[in-house]
Scaffold this motif. Structure first.
Motif, mmCIF file in Angstrom:
data_model
loop_
_atom_site.group_PDB
_atom_site.id
_atom_site.type_symbol
_atom_site.label_atom_id
_atom_site.label_comp_id
_atom_site.label_asym_id
_atom_site.label_seq_id
_atom_site.Cartn_x
_atom_site.Cartn_y
_atom_site.Cartn_z
ATOM 1 N N ARG A 27 0.851 -1.201 0.000
ATOM 2 C CA ARG A 27 0.000 0.000 0.000
ATOM 3 C C ARG A 27 0.888 1.252 0.000
ATOM 4 O O ARG A 27 0.651 2.213 -0.737
ATOM 5 C CB ARG A 27 -0.903 -0.025 1.232
ATOM 6 C CG ARG A 27 -1.941 1.077 1.224
ATOM 7 C CD ARG A 27 -2.752 1.081 2.508
ATOM 8 N NE ARG A 27 -3.940 1.904 2.363
ATOM 9 C CZ ARG A 27 -3.940 3.226 2.371
ATOM 10 N NH1 ARG A 27 -2.806 3.878 2.514
ATOM 11 N NH2 ARG A 27 -5.059 3.902 2.209
ATOM 12 N N LYS A 38 1.100 13.714 -7.386
ATOM 13 C CA LYS A 38 0.609 14.965 -6.795
ATOM 14 C C LYS A 38 1.683 16.052 -6.863
ATOM 15 O O LYS A 38 1.393 17.220 -7.101
ATOM 16 C CB LYS A 38 0.193 14.733 -5.339
ATOM 17 C CG LYS A 38 -1.118 13.986 -5.206
ATOM 18 C CD LYS A 38 -1.523 13.882 -3.755
ATOM 19 C CE LYS A 38 -2.906 13.271 -3.628
ATOM 20 N NZ LYS A 38 -3.285 13.042 -2.242
ATOM 21 N N ASP A 47 -6.003 14.737 1.254
ATOM 22 C CA ASP A 47 -7.256 14.746 0.491
ATOM 23 C C ASP A 47 -8.365 14.131 1.348
ATOM 24 O O ASP A 47 -8.625 12.911 1.289
ATOM 25 C CB ASP A 47 -7.057 13.958 -0.819
ATOM 26 C CG ASP A 47 -8.254 14.091 -1.745
ATOM 27 O OD1 ASP A 47 -9.340 14.471 -1.260
ATOM 28 O OD2 ASP A 47 -8.094 13.802 -2.947
ATOM 29 N N GLU A 51 -10.228 10.330 1.513
ATOM 30 C CA GLU A 51 -10.177 9.525 2.742
ATOM 31 C C GLU A 51 -11.588 9.108 3.156
ATOM 32 O O GLU A 51 -11.821 7.979 3.583
ATOM 33 C CB GLU A 51 -9.478 10.307 3.863
ATOM 34 C CG GLU A 51 -7.984 10.460 3.595
ATOM 35 C CD GLU A 51 -7.191 10.998 4.779
ATOM 36 O OE1 GLU A 51 -7.750 11.057 5.889
ATOM 37 O OE2 GLU A 51 -6.013 11.357 4.579
ATOM 38 N N SER A 82 0.533 7.439 5.754
ATOM 39 C CA SER A 82 0.763 7.522 4.299
ATOM 40 C C SER A 82 1.096 8.954 3.886
ATOM 41 O O SER A 82 1.991 9.198 3.076
ATOM 42 C CB SER A 82 -0.474 7.050 3.538
ATOM 43 O OG SER A 82 -0.785 5.739 3.932
ATOM 44 N N GLN A 86 4.490 10.487 2.148
ATOM 45 C CA GLN A 86 4.547 11.347 0.954
ATOM 46 C C GLN A 86 5.323 12.623 1.259
ATOM 47 O O GLN A 86 6.117 13.087 0.442
ATOM 48 C CB GLN A 86 3.126 11.707 0.490
ATOM 49 C CG GLN A 86 2.371 10.539 -0.092
ATOM 50 C CD GLN A 86 0.936 10.901 -0.487
ATOM 51 O OE1 GLN A 86 0.429 11.952 -0.126
ATOM 52 N NE2 GLN A 86 0.293 10.015 -1.217
#
Ligand code: PRE
Length: 358
Positions: A27, A38, A47, A51, A82, A86
């Motif tokens: 994942r 992005k 976002d 979600e 996550s 990022q």
């Protein structure tokens, strides 16, 4: 339950844990790819709509035995982790980051080094007013063994009716005095068009707080072979400050000095709030030297010494402060510039303090 049965169940848990781990990392890899997309598109990473959709889908397929709220909580933690991944990937990509270059960048200004572990000083008048004024300060600095002289020729002032500086004439004065006394010039340039001409006069181009996000100026100074002293914007976050430095380095110039000069908060006791913790954060996150401007952050003469001590103790590479032969008649920052005897006392006390830190 026998010990054997318990062990068997625990073995099952171990296997499931490893499956979850594999899935989580799979994942994470997809999340990283989304992060890169992005980044390219310039879209924000967080976002909440996405979600919410994911949580609804999970909810539809969930039939226990965990409570719905527990499942939601676990997945929200996954989204949060996550997002952090990022963000970390983005930081990793920055050329100014420690991740990109673990060793400290040392900025060399005509042999005087900033960022080599020796804590230095960048001093001088707020604004260049006359040859005599600059010369007097330069001689006092020379006497103290200092070589980096700041001085404003182009002065971006809050009011358009305040003294705006002598402009190019101010740069001529700085250069003349610096050459006579053997100093280097640090001076602010306001527009990309002035950069080329300024190269003949300054040894370090200063990008001021109000121009921290003047991206054309940042790119222009990134293309020249001169060190740049970049001041933190009035209300800039540390991340925005780092990104501003990235604009410069992305054009090829890695000779960048970051300058913490206080940020705007609700506190009125000082001109700005010196964000002292920004110093170790910037030094941890980036490989660039960090200096602290005690004059503009505090705006108070009585706080210059304690603020400078704090800056040195927390690891600043240099202290920046303003000196004027007669601050009472200075055309700018009259209340906060030191006179020459105050400057001498300031430097001497800080030399002793530096000795204690060593
Ligand atoms: C992800 C991560 C952060 C966003 O806030 C939303 C979703 C996730 O982990 O599911 C992935 C992602 O970045 C995205 O779908 O846009």
């Amino acid at each position: 339950m026998s010990t054997n049965e318990l062990n068997e169940l625990r073995n099952k848990i171990d296997e499931i844990n490893l499956e979850i781990l594999t899935l989580l990392n799979q994942r994470a890899e997809v999340v990283q790819e989304i992060g890169q997309q992005k980044e390219k598109q310039g879209t924000v990473r967080f976002d909440p709509v996405r979600e919410r959709q994911s949580l609804d889908l999970i909810d539809e397929h969930h039939d226990g035995p965990f409570e719905r709220s527990t499942i939601q909580h676990i997945f929200k933690e996954i989204f949060k982790a996550s997002l952090e991944l990022q963000e970390d990937d983005h930081k990793k990509a920055l050329l100014v980051s420690r991740k990109a270059r673990p060793e400290d960048t040392i900025v060399d200004i005509n042999g005087e080094k900033i960022g080599n572990g020796e804590q230095g000083f960048i001093m001088g008048p707020c604004a260049v007013e006359s040859y005599e004024q600059v010369k007097e300060v330069a001689l006092a600095m020379k006497e103290q063994g200092l070589t980096l002289m700041r001085g404003g020729a182009f002065k971006p002032r809050t009011s358009p009716y305040d003294f705006q500086g002598l402009g190019i004439e101010g740069l001529h004065i700085l250069r003349k005095v610096a050459d006579e006394v053997g100093m280097s010039v640090v001076s602010e340039i306001l527009t990309p068009q002035d950069v080329e001409e300024a190269l003949d006069y300054v040894d370090v181009i200063q990008v001021g707080a109000r121009n921290m996000q003047n991206f054309e100026l940042l790119k222009t100074v990134g293309r020249v072979e001169k060190p740049v002293l970049l001041k933190r914007g009035l209300s800039a976050t540390i991340q925005e400050f780092i990104n501003a430095a990235e604009y410069i380095i992305s054009q090829g110039n890695d000779q960048i000095i970051l300058c913490e000069r206080g940020i705007r908060t609700y506190e009125k006791a000082t001109r700005n709030t010196l964000d002292i913790s920004a110093v170790p954060i910037l030094k941890k996150e980036t490989h660039l030297p960090v200096v602290v401007d005690v004059t503009h952050s505090t705006g108070r003469k009585d706080l210059l010494f304690p603020a400078a001590k704090a800056a040195l103790a927390i690891g600043a590479d240099a202290i920046m402060a303003e000196v004027h032969p007669d601050p009472a008649v200075a055309l700018s920052d009259a209340a906060q510039q030191m006179n020459i005897p105050e400057f001498n006392a300031f430097i001497e006390e800080l030399k002793v303090f530096k000795g204690k830190l060593a």
